[in-house]
Design a protein around this motif. Structure first.
Motif, mmCIF file in Angstrom:
data_model
loop_
_atom_site.group_PDB
_atom_site.id
_atom_site.type_symbol
_atom_site.label_atom_id
_atom_site.label_comp_id
_atom_site.label_asym_id
_atom_site.label_seq_id
_atom_site.Cartn_x
_atom_site.Cartn_y
_atom_site.Cartn_z
ATOM 1 N N CYS A 1 5.028 -4.075 5.550
ATOM 2 C CA CYS A 1 6.268 -3.353 5.847
ATOM 3 C C CYS A 1 6.628 -3.428 7.318
ATOM 4 O O CYS A 1 7.447 -2.655 7.782
ATOM 5 C CB CYS A 1 6.133 -1.899 5.410
ATOM 6 S SG CYS A 1 4.934 -1.008 6.413
ATOM 7 N N GLY B 1 -0.957 2.416 5.713
ATOM 8 C CA GLY B 1 -0.672 1.445 6.771
ATOM 9 C C GLY B 1 -1.603 0.258 6.715
ATOM 10 O O GLY B 1 -1.898 -0.366 7.727
ATOM 11 N N ALA B 2 -2.083 -0.083 5.534
ATOM 12 C CA ALA B 2 -3.150 -1.075 5.431
ATOM 13 C C ALA B 2 -2.669 -2.480 5.126
ATOM 14 O O ALA B 2 -3.283 -3.448 5.544
ATOM 15 C CB ALA B 2 -4.151 -0.639 4.362
ATOM 16 N N CYS B 3 -1.569 -2.604 4.401
ATOM 17 C CA CYS B 3 -1.209 -3.953 3.961
ATOM 18 C C CYS B 3 -0.379 -4.700 5.000
ATOM 19 O O CYS B 3 -0.319 -5.917 4.993
ATOM 20 C CB CYS B 3 -0.481 -3.906 2.623
ATOM 21 S SG CYS B 3 1.227 -3.352 2.753
ATOM 22 N N ARG B 4 0.242 -3.971 5.869
ATOM 23 C CA ARG B 4 1.024 -4.533 6.981
ATOM 24 C C ARG B 4 2.219 -5.375 6.514
ATOM 25 O O ARG B 4 2.745 -6.175 7.274
ATOM 26 C CB ARG B 4 0.151 -5.352 7.936
ATOM 27 C CG ARG B 4 -1.232 -4.783 8.208
ATOM 28 C CD ARG B 4 -1.256 -3.407 8.749
ATOM 29 N NE ARG B 4 -0.831 -3.252 10.124
ATOM 30 C CZ ARG B 4 -0.669 -2.072 10.723
ATOM 31 N NH1 ARG B 4 -0.892 -0.963 10.069
ATOM 32 N NH2 ARG B 4 -0.273 -2.001 11.970
ATOM 33 N N CYS C 1 0.809 -1.220 0.000
ATOM 34 C CA CYS C 1 0.000 0.000 0.000
ATOM 35 C C CYS C 1 0.841 1.268 0.000
ATOM 36 O O CYS C 1 0.392 2.306 -0.447
ATOM 37 C CB CYS C 1 -0.990 0.002 1.165
ATOM 38 S SG CYS C 1 -0.239 0.229 2.786
ATOM 39 N N TYR C 2 2.053 1.189 0.489
ATOM 40 C CA TYR C 2 2.887 2.400 0.488
ATOM 41 C C TYR C 2 3.260 2.761 -0.938
ATOM 42 O O TYR C 2 3.668 1.913 -1.723
ATOM 43 C CB TYR C 2 4.159 2.171 1.309
ATOM 44 C CG TYR C 2 5.107 3.339 1.231
ATOM 45 C CD1 TYR C 2 4.809 4.517 1.891
ATOM 46 C CD2 TYR C 2 6.261 3.274 0.470
ATOM 47 C CE1 TYR C 2 5.651 5.620 1.801
ATOM 48 C CE2 TYR C 2 7.109 4.368 0.372
ATOM 49 C CZ TYR C 2 6.794 5.532 1.041
ATOM 50 O OH TYR C 2 7.629 6.613 0.931
ATOM 51 N N CYS D 1 6.177 2.080 6.924
ATOM 52 C CA CYS D 1 5.627 3.091 6.011
ATOM 53 C C CYS D 1 4.991 4.244 6.756
ATOM 54 O O CYS D 1 4.739 5.280 6.178
ATOM 55 C CB CYS D 1 4.624 2.482 5.044
ATOM 56 S SG CYS D 1 3.015 2.122 5.757
#
Ligand SMILES: Cc1cc2nc3c(=O)[nH]c(=O)nc-3n(C[C@H](O)[C@H](O)[C@H](O)COP(=O)(O)O)c2cc1C
Ligand code: SF4
Ligand code: FES
Lengths: 801, 437, 160
Positions: A67, A62-65, A53-54, A81
């Motif tokens: 990173c 901060g949605a996909c987690r 998502c970044y 991110c």
């Protein structure tokens, strides 16, 4: 302070550039400016933290987690991110805990993701594939059926395959934040969440395709490209878009086809050009005119009133003979030459030279869409006052006078929006109509129609103009306040449209010179309008805006030149009507179709046309030569700001020739020594081994180098690089680094400040009036642009709200 | 209208005016109403904050954060307006206490918001009430109107020179909107997707302004603290857990209901004495101590004081005060399934682990409960929850993962009893085919 | 699009409560739905225009909240809670009973348009479980018999 949706904030926003911060990542010590996101700080030392998502420049999610990283003293894993670096931070980006978290994320995504990689357009270019490869699930823990949904077509160019979507929200953000279109949304919630188009089951938007390009997986695919090929089966050629004057770099995906090389895709995923990742609909899809069935694939000669196929030999022989006859019998004055705004600098330069040296005429013109000569004259002896396209992205303030960049200069509009969004640049708009960029403007002055020049005078301090500026939208006080604000700006970039010409430009230059650090951009319409002007496609100007009356160094280089100024296009029309123009040579231009010239005007002249299509102008020709377009040849383009870029050959259609070669062949057929037209193979101007076989061994090295860069290392008079040597030598401003150019970097060129001499004939400027979905004559042969047009509601204008 | 209960062990502070007609502003005034806020107006803001800090009041919304501490994070100077937000979204299964406060004592919430506003020098407050509570919105809107009519709200309140506006705001059905930053998004007219933190609401909240957000019960306690004093309030509870709280007893009990008990009241006593024990002579199987997101406790684990720290030590959480009692006829697999169905339905869908994790848990548990479970599913359920825990964008993912892990860990045998096509060992399993999409 | 005087009053009032227009959206949608029966295209266009939003933005929000619907429900929307507290006290049996009695499933509507049925999440009546909400009215401590009475009363009211 990241907030989603419009008007949100972005990485590093509001953080003052304070002292650098020291931190440790995976044992490496590094330093980053305060306010830097951890993910970017890692990248700066070559540590890649994975993410879906970044996306740099777009708001944080901060949605996909994916990173997640371990930061010492923090109990939970943190997303790199959204974390800003702090002094003394100690980070682990790849320990067991982190790897396990990422592996689980991929497992979860794959649980519901179709494993149709073999037929997915994104196969081989898919970030989920790559992530699975890195962290992947070897064994599937899930045995429930996957949710299935039929694929949807949202527009002629956008397809959506919902099950493949991983909800990274990149498309939503690039459409809203990047394009300011906001045509995509998120609907439902939880596992039913879905990306939705603005019109129920379809999209109404600018069709830029940014959403497709930015999609990390194969959820959004392009109607133009889908199911055509596999990414690894294509050749990827980085070149310059041939549509508007902004000069976006585009990477064309090319593969073999029956008629040569076919372009199947345009994108800019490598972000290597002045446009970073931006492309508009034309850059991304409208290369398809090149494969139009209506393309001419054979020379045509008019025989008993009809255009009949012929051979190249016959055509060149005929043209050479007739041109020579007219020149020798009626003199150069009886020949007119119309050049192109979409051919390369090398071709334009060659045409300019050919006209003067071989045809012995100054009757040279082109479709003028902006008054570049006036700018050149006004900037005489004031170097450093033009801005590049890159400058627009970083300038603290921008003033836009006239024009509607959203429609006419999509990249410029993108640069402005991005700058306003990420750097809080101030935009001032002065226009006689509301335009969409108003939304980004810190100040807007609405003018009565045609009052742009008066506004410029007012900016310069002429208060007597004030009454004529006042409109429903902008009062006297507002104008004065706007002027105060503009005058207070440092390092302002002023972009102006063709509404300003001749004397107005002179006035604007004096306004701009009075401001600290101000720079100018003159907006012309076509891909190489600026190049056509720079290369002297004028009856009174030689390349570099050198007046024909002062041939100067051209006299030394080219030999004897006609010194009287020639005929402009309207004057050629008059001369033709009077029976004085015996021959007309049109290269890549359609004056009859675009400039409303009566087709019978030239019925008594010999008309030779080089074009891809049987345009209105080609249909009246005596000889038509099938031309290659700029995707099918090499050379350089200069965008409207003056950024010089390399054009590389991507496609090829058998039966066509580049204009460059055709000009040389005509000269040859006229008995002219082509070596004095194109300095090939002579070794006279050897530099860095890039000129034709200078010293022994140079030629080979040069050939290898060119080969490596896809540049046709032909030791022939048809190699445009030979002429580029000459351009760099004799055209003021063009002496930029050849190495940088060949390496694909754009280089800003000062508009030649060689003195007065341009004929200030504002009426000769005819704006192209193209919008997002049209592109002069080319646009008519683009299947994509046509299908988008057909799909638009009756009023195809994008609302300027 | 929810019915009221009582028990001698109750210590009535928040529920003091329940059933007294205090929705009427004049009646409220008779019952010491709006005295605390007038006192607060005469205090230094910092003194109010200190008083609340010293009272040991901890958030009743679930996390149990010190209320005074939270208020002290609000910057004194702010370019943007500051706000106070009352969280009345009450949606955690097992919780039904804010409802009673709104129904019986709406002015106490208004007064609490006012005091919080004065303490952080804010001039605007919002009371957000979940959409399902329409009748409470009517009550609250009237209460606010009455307060304005008396000059308690608006310009120059109580002639103090202080301006303060309070507005009602309503939801429309979404558990996630109870999460503080999602609630702000919702109040701003958006989807209830939480925000990235930091920055925390106290610094950047509603419309970018510093914002205090507290649960309705937390705020309703504040006027009592200001009037009765921090020491008195703190003394009602246990160390670091001041005062009383509303416990919502539900499930298999003889006398379910909402009881106000001191912090630290024994859980076992709460179930067997206050709640009247398990009906029909059945045995106790388990207790969910603080709303559906808190890990389940076994009968042998319930002899504990109900305060944040003690329940935490016992491996669960005090949460929102919803004590749900399960008798020994309850199928834990079915109970776990119903719990996860809730979180699956309410996940906002923003982040991968919560969106996909809750859905997979629901699917696996559904199949498992229907008798088609495999042995490896048990470990997978645990694995999945463990990998969601602490990795989601907001605590909803944790709320789904924590109870699930506890169910598997503490009732593994019962999961195993469902294996290999065996029917649910508890009655009516066949009826329990999930009806909800 | 015509709304009641009361709606207009409330709407105008609400706009003065927030620094941004859009903030009024969620409660306004629910009140609009109560009047129009559902958030039809017409309602969406109207509210989008009033609040300076695109229709897409309004739809994004509507689809998020479970009480909001774009399709009309029955006159009486019977919402049966089956969440944990209610489940422990017979919420699921209640739902099954309603399904049989009304002849409709989750999110179904009876042919006469009188009733629709929905299985809902916790409605904040745990201590008085099992509970049902019909439109906005709570019915608590229910049994199958009491449920029948409740439904019968609504039926009477609705066909009067
Ligand atoms: C998913 C989720 C749902 C929540 N729902 C509520 C709620 O309905 N009511 C509430 O007061 N707090 C709820 N909270 C807690 C709030 O985020 C916040 O912590 C609380 O309102 C703060 O008030 P307090 O300090 O007075 O407890 C929820 C938290 C999460 C993560
Ligand atoms: S990318 Fe990061 S990267 Fe996205 S959440 Fe993911 S959480 Fe971040
Ligand atoms: S569980 Fe049914 S109302 Fe709370």
């Amino acid at each position: 302070m990241p907030v989603r949706e419009g008007g949100g904030s972005y990485p590093g926003d509001g953080v003052k550039r304070m002292a650098d911060v020291n931190l440790t990542v995976d044992g490496k010590k590094l330093t980053a400016p305060a306010g830097t996101l951890l993910i970017e700080a890692c990248k700066s030392v070559g540590i890649e933290v994975p993410s879906f998502c970044y996306y740099p420049g777009l708001s944080l999610q901060g949605a996909c987690r994916m990173c997640v990283v371990k930061i010492e003293k923090m109990p939970k894993l943190q997303t790199a991110c959204t974390t800003v670096v702090t002094e003394g931070m100690v980070v682990a980006t790849d320990n067991d805990e982190v790897r396990q978290a990422r592996k689980a994320m991929v497992e979860l995504l794959l649980g519901n993701h179709p494993l149709d990689c073999p037929v997915c357009d994104a196969g081989g270019e898919c970030e989920l594939q790559d992530m699975t490869f890195s962290y992947g699930a070897s064994e599937s823990k899930f045995m429930e059926a996957k949710n299935h949904r039929e694929e949807q077509q949202w527009s002629p160019v956008v397809y959506f395959d919902r099950p493949r979507c991983i909800l990274c929200y990149r498309c939503v953000r690039v459409c809203g934040e990047g394009m300011d279109v906001w045509a995509l949304g998120v609907q439902n919630r939880g596992v039913s969440s879905i990306i939705a188009p603005n019109q129920d089951d379809h999209l109404e938007c600018e069709e830029c395709g940014m959403c497709i390009d930015i999609c990390p997986v194969g959820a959004l695919t392009s109607g133009a490209y889908r199911y055509k090929t596999r990414p690894w089966e294509m050749n990827h050629v980085g070149t310059v878009c041939t549509h508007c004057g902004d000069g976006c770099k585009t990477t064309l995906g090319v593969r073999r086809c029956d008629t040569g090389m076919e372009i199947v895709r345009g994108d800019n995923r490598d972000k290597s050009g002045i446009n970073n990742d931006f492309l508009c609909i034309k850059g991304r899809y409208a290369f398809d005119f090149a494969h139009s069935e209506e393309r001419i694939m054979q020379p045509l000669i008019r025989k008993s009133g009809k255009l009949m196929p012929s051979t190249w030999e016959e055509a060149f022989e005929l043209i050479g003979k007739r041109f020579a006859e007219v020149r020798d019998k009626d003199g150069g004055l009886a020949i007119g030459v119309v050049g192109s705004t979409r051919t390369t600098n090398e071709e334009n330069y060659l045409l300019s030279k050919f006209a003067r040296v071989v045809l012995k005429t100054n009757n040279v013109d082109h479709h003028r869409t902006a008054d570049f000569p006036a700018l050149a004259a006004a900037l005489h002896s004031k170097p450093g006052q033009t801005a590049s396209m890159r400058d627009v992205l970083t300038a603290p303030a921008i003033l836009l006078i006239g024009n509607d960049p959203t429609n006419q200069h999509p990249l410029l509009a993108w640069q402005i929006r991005t700058n306003v969004r990420l750097r809080r640049a101030k935009l001032y708009v002065i226009n006689s109509a509301p335009i969409k960029l108003q939304k980004q403007a810190a100040g807007f002055g609405l003018l009565p129609a045609g009052a742009e020049a008066k506004a410029v005078a007012f900016l310069g301090g002429d208060d007597s103009q004030l009454d004529s500026l006042v409109s429903d939208g902008t009062t006297r006080e507002a104008w004065t306040a706007l002027r105060d604000k503009i005058r207070a700006e440092q390092n302002l970039v002023i972009a102006f449209g063709s509404e300003l010409r001749a004397q107005d430009i002179q006035t604007l230059v004096s306004v701009s010179s009075s401001l600290s650090g101000a720079k100018l951009i003159c907006l012309g319409d076509y891909a190489n309008s600026r190049g056509a002007a720079d290369m002297g496609l004028y009856p009174d100007l030689l390349p570099g805006y050198q007046p024909v009356s002062e041939g100067g160094r051209f006299q030394q280089d080219w030999g004897a030149l006609p010194a009287e100024k020639g005929l402009s296009l309207p004057e050629m029309v008059d001369a033709a009507k009077a029976g004085k123009l015996k021959a007309l040579y049109v290269v890549g231009s359609n004056p009859i179709g675009r400039l409303g010239i009566d087709p019978f005007t030239f019925s008594k002249s010999l008309v030779v046309v080089q074009d891809m299509f049987l345009t209105e102008t080609a249909t009246i020709a005596d000889v038509v030569l099938p031309a290659a377009n700029s995707y099918e040849k090499s050379g350089t383009f200069t965008n409207t700001c003056g950024d010089l870029q390399l054009v590389k050959k991507a496609g090829e259609v058998t039966g066509t020739k580049p204009d460059f070669e055709m000009i040389v062949r005509i000269a040859d057929a006229m008995g002219f020594d082509v070596r004095s037209l194109v300095p090939f193979g002579g070794g006279t101007h050897a530099d860095m081994g890039q000129t034709r076989g200078a010293q022994s061994g140079e030629a080979d090295r040069h050939a290898v180098w060119l080969e490596a860069h896809n540049l046709e290392p032909k030791m022939t008079p048809f190699d445009p690089m030979a002429i580029l040597d000459e351009i760099q030598r004799v055209v003021a401003g063009y002496d930029v680094s050849r190495t940088n150019l060949l390496a694909g970097a754009d280089q800003h060129i000062e508009i030649a400040h060689c003195g007065v001499g341009a004929s200030h004939k504002p009426e000769l400027i005819v704006p192209a009036n193209d919008d997002l979905f049209s592109s002069g004559t080319l646009g008519r042969y683009s299947h994509t642009l046509n299908s988008v047009y057909e799909n638009k509601p009756a009023e195809s204008e994008i609302a300027a709200d | 209208m929810a019915s009221l209960v009582s028990h001698p062990d109750e210590v009535r502070v928040i529920s003091k005016r329940f059933g007294q007609g205090a929705t009427d502003i004049d009646r409220y005034l008779q019952l010491d109403g709006y005295k605390a806020v007038q006192k607060a107006l005469s205090m230094q803001p910092d003194a109010i904050i200190n008083e609340v800090k010293n009272s040991g009041l901890r958030g009743r919304g679930g996390a149990g954060f010190s209320t005074g501490m939270k208020w002290s994070f609000v910057p004194k100077q702010s370019a943007k307006p500051k706000y106070v937000l009352c969280n009345g979204d009450e949606s955690e299964p097992g919780t039904c206490k804010d409802r009673l406060i709104f129904e019986h004592d709406p002015h106490s919430v208004i007064e609490g918001v006012m005091i919080a506003a004065i303490a952080v020098q804010s001039h605007t407050g919002y009371i957000y009430i979940r959409g399902e509570y329409r009748y409470l919105s009517v009550i609250m809107q009237k209460a606010i109107k009455d307060a304005y009519a008396k000059g308690f709200l608006g310009k120059n309140i109580f002639g103090s020179g202080y301006d303060l506006d309070i507005y009602w705001h309503g939801g429309a059905g979404a558990y996630e909107v109870g999460e503080e930053s999602a609630l702000m998004e919702s109040l701003e007219g958006k989807r209830g997707v939480p925000r990235i933190r930091p920055p925390f609401p106290a610094v950047v909240g509603l419309w970018g302004g510093p914002t205090v957000i507290n649960n309705a019960e937390t705020l309703a306690a504040v006027p009592h603290i200001i009037l009765g004093g921090a020491e008195w309030y703190a003394g009602l509870g246990t160390p670091k857990n001041g005062g009383t709280r509303l416990f919502c007893l539900s499930g298999n009990l003889n006398k379910p209901g909402v009881y106000e008990l001191p912090m630290g009241y024994n859980l076992k006593k709460m179930i067997y004495e206050v709640g009247g024990g398990i009906p029909n002579g059945r045995g106790l199987k388990a207790v969910v101590p603080g709303g559906s997101s808190t890990p389940v406790l076994l009968p042998e684990e319930i002899d504990i004081p109900m305060d944040f720290d003690s329940v935490g030590k016992a491996g669960s959480m005090l949460g929102s005060g919803g004590v749900v009692v399960l008798d020994d006829t309850t199928c834990i697999v079915n109970f776990a399934l119903r719990t996860i169905k809730f979180y699956q339905h309410e996940s906002c869908g923003w982040c991968i682990p919560c969106r996909e994790g809750t859905d997979w848990l629901k699917k696996t548990l559904t199949r498992f409960h229907a008798g088609a479970g495999l042995k490896k599913d048990i470990d997978n359920i645990y694995y999945l929850s463990e990998n969601m825990l602490g990795k989601t964008f907001c605590p909803l993912g944790d709320a789904a993962a924590m109870p699930t892990m506890a169910f598997v860990k503490k009732f593994r045998k019962e999961f195993e009893d469902h294996l290999d096509g065996k029917p649910c060992p508890f009655e009516k399993a066949a009826d329990r085919i999930p009806a909800m999409a | 699009m015509k709304f009641s005087q009361e709606f207009e009053q409330r709407f105008a009032d609400m706009l003065t409560h927030y620094p941004t227009k859009r903030s009024a959206l969620v409660p306004t949608l629910l009140y609009a739905q109560d009047e129009a029966g559902a958030l039809t295209d017409e309602v969406i266009v109207e509210l989008a225009q009033r609040l300076d939003l695109t229709e897409l933005e309004v739809r994004n929000v509507i689809s998020y909240y479970s009480m909001l619907t774009t399709k009309p429900r029955g006159k009486y929307n019977v919402q049966v809670c089956t969440n944990i507290a209610c489940m422990l006290r017979g919420g699921e049996e209640l739902l099954n009973h309603c399904q049989k009695k009304l002849g409709i499933g989750h999110k179904g509507t009876t042919q006469d348009g009188l009733f629709s049925l929905e299985e809902v999440e916790c409605i904040g009546a745990c201590s008085w479980a099992p509970a049902v909400q019909v439109n906005y009215d709570f019915h608590e401590n229910l049994t199958v018999d009491k449920m029948d009475q409740v439904l019968d009363e609504y039926k009477k009211k609705g066909t009067m």
